[in-house]
Design a protein around this motif. Sequence first.
Motif, PDB file in Angstrom:
ATOM      1  N   VAL A   9      -4.295   7.238  14.368  1.00  0.00           N
ATOM      2  CA  VAL A   9      -3.497   7.220  13.135  1.00  0.00           C
ATOM      3  C   VAL A   9      -3.734   5.883  12.450  1.00  0.00           C
ATOM      4  O   VAL A   9      -3.150   4.858  12.818  1.00  0.00           O
ATOM      5  N   GLU A  10      -4.613   5.892  11.452  1.00  0.00           N
ATOM      6  CA  GLU A  10      -5.020   4.701  10.705  1.00  0.00           C
ATOM      7  C   GLU A  10      -4.819   4.969   9.221  1.00  0.00           C
ATOM      8  O   GLU A  10      -5.518   5.781   8.626  1.00  0.00           O
ATOM      9  N   GLU A  11      -3.861   4.288   8.634  1.00  0.00           N
ATOM     10  CA  GLU A  11      -3.528   4.531   7.236  1.00  0.00           C
ATOM     11  C   GLU A  11      -4.527   3.856   6.304  1.00  0.00           C
ATOM     12  O   GLU A  11      -4.891   2.705   6.484  1.00  0.00           O
ATOM     13  N   GLY A  12      -4.961   4.602   5.279  1.00  0.00           N
ATOM     14  CA  GLY A  12      -5.851   4.051   4.269  1.00  0.00           C
ATOM     15  C   GLY A  12      -7.313   4.177   4.632  1.00  0.00           C
ATOM     16  O   GLY A  12      -7.689   4.661   5.705  1.00  0.00           O
ATOM     17  N   MET A  71      -7.871  11.104   4.299  1.00  0.00           N
ATOM     18  CA  MET A  71      -8.729   9.927   4.296  1.00  0.00           C
ATOM     19  C   MET A  71      -8.055   8.764   3.597  1.00  0.00           C
ATOM     20  O   MET A  71      -8.204   7.600   4.001  1.00  0.00           O
ATOM     21  N   ALA A  72      -7.302   9.049   2.536  1.00  0.00           N
ATOM     22  CA  ALA A  72      -6.682   7.995   1.739  1.00  0.00           C
ATOM     23  C   ALA A  72      -5.234   8.351   1.451  1.00  0.00           C
ATOM     24  O   ALA A  72      -4.816   9.499   1.596  1.00  0.00           O
ATOM     25  N   GLY A  73      -4.483   7.352   1.041  1.00  0.00           N
ATOM     26  CA  GLY A  73      -3.091   7.570   0.668  1.00  0.00           C
ATOM     27  C   GLY A  73      -2.133   7.208   1.788  1.00  0.00           C
ATOM     28  O   GLY A  73      -2.503   7.107   2.970  1.00  0.00           O
ATOM     29  N   GLU A  74      -0.875   7.001   1.406  1.00  0.00           N
ATOM     30  CA  GLU A  74       0.140   6.601   2.367  1.00  0.00           C
ATOM     31  C   GLU A  74       0.448   7.721   3.357  1.00  0.00           C
ATOM     32  O   GLU A  74       0.517   8.894   2.979  1.00  0.00           O
ATOM     33  N   TYR A 128       0.847  -1.196   0.000  1.00  0.00           N
ATOM     34  CA  TYR A 128       0.000   0.000   0.000  1.00  0.00           C
ATOM     35  C   TYR A 128       0.883   1.247   0.000  1.00  0.00           C
ATOM     36  O   TYR A 128       1.917   1.289   0.664  1.00  0.00           O
ATOM     37  N   GLY A 129       0.498   2.240  -0.742  1.00  0.00           N
ATOM     38  CA  GLY A 129       1.217   3.512  -0.691  1.00  0.00           C
ATOM     39  C   GLY A 129       2.034   3.786  -1.929  1.00  0.00           C
ATOM     40  O   GLY A 129       1.889   3.149  -2.971  1.00  0.00           O
ATOM     41  N   VAL A 135       3.271  13.808   5.775  1.00  0.00           N
ATOM     42  CA  VAL A 135       1.841  13.753   6.097  1.00  0.00           C
ATOM     43  C   VAL A 135       1.641  13.592   7.600  1.00  0.00           C
ATOM     44  O   VAL A 135       0.804  14.276   8.216  1.00  0.00           O
ATOM     45  N   LEU A 136       2.393  12.698   8.209  1.00  0.00           N
ATOM     46  CA  LEU A 136       2.262  12.488   9.653  1.00  0.00           C
ATOM     47  C   LEU A 136       2.683  13.719  10.434  1.00  0.00           C
ATOM     48  O   LEU A 136       2.051  14.075  11.443  1.00  0.00           O
TER      49      LEU A 136
END
Length: 727
Positions: free
Chosen positions: A321-324, A354-357, A130-131, A362-363
Amino acid sequence: MAERSFADEVNKLRLGAGEEFHGEGILAVTKALLQSGVSFVAGYPGAPISHLMDVLTDASGILRELGVRFEHSASEAAAAATLAACVNYPLRGAVTFKSTVGTNVASDAIANLASGGVSGGALLIVGEDYGEGSSIMQERSHAFAMKSQVWLLDPRPNLPGIVAAVEQGFELSEASCTPVMLELRIRACHVHGSFIAKANRRADFTLKDAMEQPRRDVERIALPPSTYLHEQEKVAQRWPAAVRFIRERELNEFFAEGAQDFGIVLQGGLYNGVLRALELLGLADAFGRSRVPLYVLNVTYPLVDAEFTRFCTGKRGILLVEEGQPDFIEQAVHAMLRRAGVQTRVHGKDVLPMAGEYTGGVLLQGVARFVERYAPQLLAGRASPRAARPAPAPARMEGNPKAIAIRDAVSQVQGRPPSFCTGCPERPIFTAIKLLERELGPHHISCDIGCHLFSILPPFNLGATTMGYGLGWAGAAAFNTPETGKRTLSIMGDGGFWHNGLTSGVGNAVFNRTDNVLVVIDNGYCAATGGQDVLSSKATNPLRATNHPIERAVRGVGVDWVRTVDQTYSLAKMRQALREALTTPAKGPKVVVASSECMLNKQRRIKPLVRKGIAGGQRVVRERFGVDADTCTGDHSCIRLSGCPSLTIKSNPDPLRRDPVASVIDSCVGCGLCGEVAHAALLCPSFYRAEIINNPSRWDRLRQRVRSAVIGWLQGRTDRRLQGLAG
């Protein structure tokens, strides 16, 4: 031939108790399997866990010593079905493949396995692709875990955490009679580090024991009425057992729990990124000591209500913090806290995408937004990541010649799409199709998964859809109609052919009497996943059965019209075979097998031999192609119809001509396609082939001296004639 050999590194798998292991994540996973007393391992290669299959292959001797059965499965479904051995016997088994495409394929077996439950320890190691480094559609493994109620581990990306997750995964599976999925992200697979090893151990109950003492329990088979019992077991017994094990063994981790009246809940796999963001904000140090409370979910399914209640009680808000997407965990936490009467506010996708790595940048921005909302004083004196964004381009460039030069250069540089490797034998196949379009017009082209999917991009721009691995011909099944004289063209690689294409593609086409065309690209390996052998590989494999031709397989299921092109670099042969398939009056399915060795694997195979030969004084001849700049017209058809990375342009040496000429750079491997496409199967006059001879013989040296003398004399005569004309 795998893209990387672990022949030396696998010796680390022999480390004993108390010794320190140093190495890569994939190697650590293998060591953890051996320490856990695994009985069997199976899998199908695919990034980011292809190297796990390669490690297991290179470690075949160690596996045999420990009585471990390793199988390179035909597909992810075949791999997952291998875990059926854990249903009736106290065996520990592991399977591995990439997710989510591999999990899609394996989902039927996973669902049946999870329904009846297991007696032993069943571990599914999935590479979460993913990502930004992903090669597939953007989906998450979490949905599969929830659908079938398979427990999902997402450990912190360090070697001790990964090794512990493997060991605890088996134990959790045995404690709850449920398969466990271990999710390894791209970076976790390749992270380097160390951990203190344990001794490898043979299984207490072996495959031999199981075969000699067969057992069966009809209630473990997914057949009504047992399936109704299975569902009740999941809710009433297995789930509570899993939650109890997670709590008692403290699989999830708490850090700095009382430091603030707000905190962060995160998936274990995102731990390093979140800690780095906190460090950049001055809220953690380089050793991971955080000033913000953290609840790390090394198990992301099932969630433990009591742990969430404990962490959230007394806090004004938490950041999840929940990816994807979808936001499975965030939705569950909202419901969980409301049921418990805890009024802590939950943030997540409101401050993070909401979406993306969730990359480092980003974090950093998301964590900063959250902290700014609850404790802005902690960020005092530090520039907000949002405020630190670059000023608009005109303001930065004013009076800055370097910035202006960069802007001007960027405007001239075009984005370069990914393409085939230098010398790839698949490139001439699509060149032939492009040339045929000039004769026969365009055709609907159905693509498949593999290197050949690069055909959808420039310079070929061929292909309309791709439905999955081995589904290239099935993707054109709807177009089997007699109402037109056109035929569709489908593409499939040898890896996809043996994975799913023989049944879902070829068998389906024969059964439904299709009149369309399939091109099977036989490059000798499962090239896209790292160069592993397949059934039709021509190399002799000491562990696997190879040399089973694709042509025999398709004839065996009923295809009568088959043509094999054994040299795809010959455009004349490729065009003729494709032209015949698309225009023949013969009815029924038509298969063209285009066979040439993957150039990347070929280079891996021959380069060491070349180096060894040169060092040993042997005569070694290598071919290269070049372009005579004086002859090149600047047409560039060689580039437009090839797209080879070794082809580029350079300034025209003729002052009276402005068009740049073609040029071949040093990465050329001498396949010769560029010259062929330049004149539709005949060498363009501007191309020349050169032989580079290391350790030349006396005859080579004499021939070179004679050639140089003759060429020099001819060139001198030409120069004298031109001087005479000028005079």
